[in-house]
Design an enzyme around this catalytic site. Structure first.
Site, PDB file in Angstrom:
ATOM      1  N   ASP A   1      -8.934   0.515   8.320  1.00 50.27           N
ATOM      2  CA  ASP A   1      -8.201   0.680   7.071  1.00 50.27           C
ATOM      3  C   ASP A   1      -8.595  -0.437   6.106  1.00 50.27           C
ATOM      4  O   ASP A   1      -9.191  -1.443   6.512  1.00 50.27           O
ATOM      5  CB  ASP A   1      -6.694   0.644   7.387  1.00 50.27           C
ATOM      6  CG  ASP A   1      -5.833   0.725   6.140  1.00 50.27           C
ATOM      7  OD1 ASP A   1      -6.022   1.673   5.358  1.00 50.27           O
ATOM      8  OD2 ASP A   1      -4.991  -0.162   5.949  1.00 50.27           O
TER       9      ASP A   1
ATOM     10  N   ASP B   1      -6.614  -1.548   2.504  1.00 52.42           N
ATOM     11  CA  ASP B   1      -5.517  -2.321   1.918  1.00 52.42           C
ATOM     12  C   ASP B   1      -4.548  -2.789   2.999  1.00 52.42           C
ATOM     13  O   ASP B   1      -4.029  -1.980   3.774  1.00 52.42           O
ATOM     14  CB  ASP B   1      -4.752  -1.469   0.905  1.00 52.42           C
ATOM     15  CG  ASP B   1      -5.627  -1.024  -0.254  1.00 52.42           C
ATOM     16  OD1 ASP B   1      -6.007  -1.880  -1.055  1.00 52.42           O
ATOM     17  OD2 ASP B   1      -5.923   0.184  -0.347  1.00 52.42           O
TER      18      ASP B   1
ATOM     19  N   ASP C   1      -2.787  -1.331   9.529  1.00 51.26           N
ATOM     20  CA  ASP C   1      -1.700  -2.296   9.310  1.00 51.26           C
ATOM     21  C   ASP C   1      -0.332  -1.645   9.215  1.00 51.26           C
ATOM     22  O   ASP C   1       0.654  -2.351   8.975  1.00 51.26           O
ATOM     23  CB  ASP C   1      -1.958  -3.080   8.019  1.00 51.26           C
ATOM     24  CG  ASP C   1      -1.774  -2.223   6.769  1.00 51.26           C
ATOM     25  OD1 ASP C   1      -2.357  -1.118   6.720  1.00 51.26           O
ATOM     26  OD2 ASP C   1      -1.055  -2.646   5.851  1.00 51.26           O
TER      27      ASP C   1
END
Length: 242
Positions: free
Chosen positions: A19, A21, A191
């Site tokens: 991922d 961001d 995240d």
């Protein structure tokens, strides 16, 4: 913190999906600046713009630009995010946002410590890497290039690359196809619960970083193979097939 005893019971992986961001780059500053300019272009007053602060964006980001804009407009105007005026204003807001985000992309963002080193160590295992994000693909490509990370990835797919976004499993399944690996042999590193839910539904393993944006909830409440403080913390060579 590194919890990776579970991985010993898992077959070695052959590829990884990362991922963007909140996992590789802290982009909250970019979001705040672009959203503030967008709201001003939409005729919002200063007090409305001020409502959209870093704390709000951290709780809101992660489900795609349209969702972010809809919730931002609603928050600024003090309306429900399914209000007709809000929904009707999203296309216009998107035009302003696209202009501003393209202009400032990466200027208020920082690569997290250990990310560059972690990507080097991942590639040293011999596996292919793909970046999969809900950020539009053009923004993702621009940011990765600016931060010197683009060369690590065989593929970059954004939220507009497929018919649905994470937490739907479709983007992971399509990314596995591009990598040429079955989901069970592909590791997702993210995240948030978005990444974990998508990975679980697709049949991929998932590792979660502890420092990202998980909508205000503790990340260790989300099931994962491991929770890591830095991307260069694990011994990645033990996770992947030679």
């Amino acid at each position: 913190m590194l919890t990776d005893s579970i991985k010993l019971n898992h077959s070695p992986f052959r590829a990884a999906i990362i991922d963007l961001d909140g996992t590789m780059v802290d982009t909250l500053g970019d979001f705040v600046v672009a959203l503030h300019h967008t709201l001003l272009d939409m005729g919002c007053h200063a007090i409305e713009v001020a409502r959209v602060d870093r704390a709000f964006v951290e709780m809101t980001v992660g489900k795609g630009t349209e969702d972010l804009l809809r919730r931002t407009l609603a928050h600024a105007w003090g309306l429900p995010d399914d209000d007709g005026d809000v929904l009707a204003s999203v296309p216009q807001a998107w035009q302003h946002y696209q202009h501003h985000y393209t202009r400032i992309n990466g200027q208020h963002a920082d690569v997290y410590p250990g990310v560059a080193e972690g990507l080097i160590r991942l590639r040293a295992t011999g596996v292919q890497l793909a970046c999969l994000t809900n950020k539009p693909t053009a923004f993702a490509e621009q940011l990765l290039t600016l931060k010197g990370l683009r060369g690590h990835f065989a593929h970059v797919f954004g939220g507009d690359a497929f018919a649905r976004k994470k937490p739907d499993p479709l983007p992971l399944l399509k990314t596995c196809e591009a990598l040429g690996t079955p989901p069970a042999s592909t590791l997702m590193v993210g995240d948030s619960s978005n990444d974990a839910q998508a990975a679980a539904a697709a049949g991929c393993g998932v590792v979660l970083v502890t420092y990202g944006y998980n909508h205000g909830h503790p990340i260790n409440e989300v099931p994962a193979l491991a929770y890591i403080d830095r991307l260069d913390a694990p011994d990645w060579s033990s996770w992947f097939a030679a």
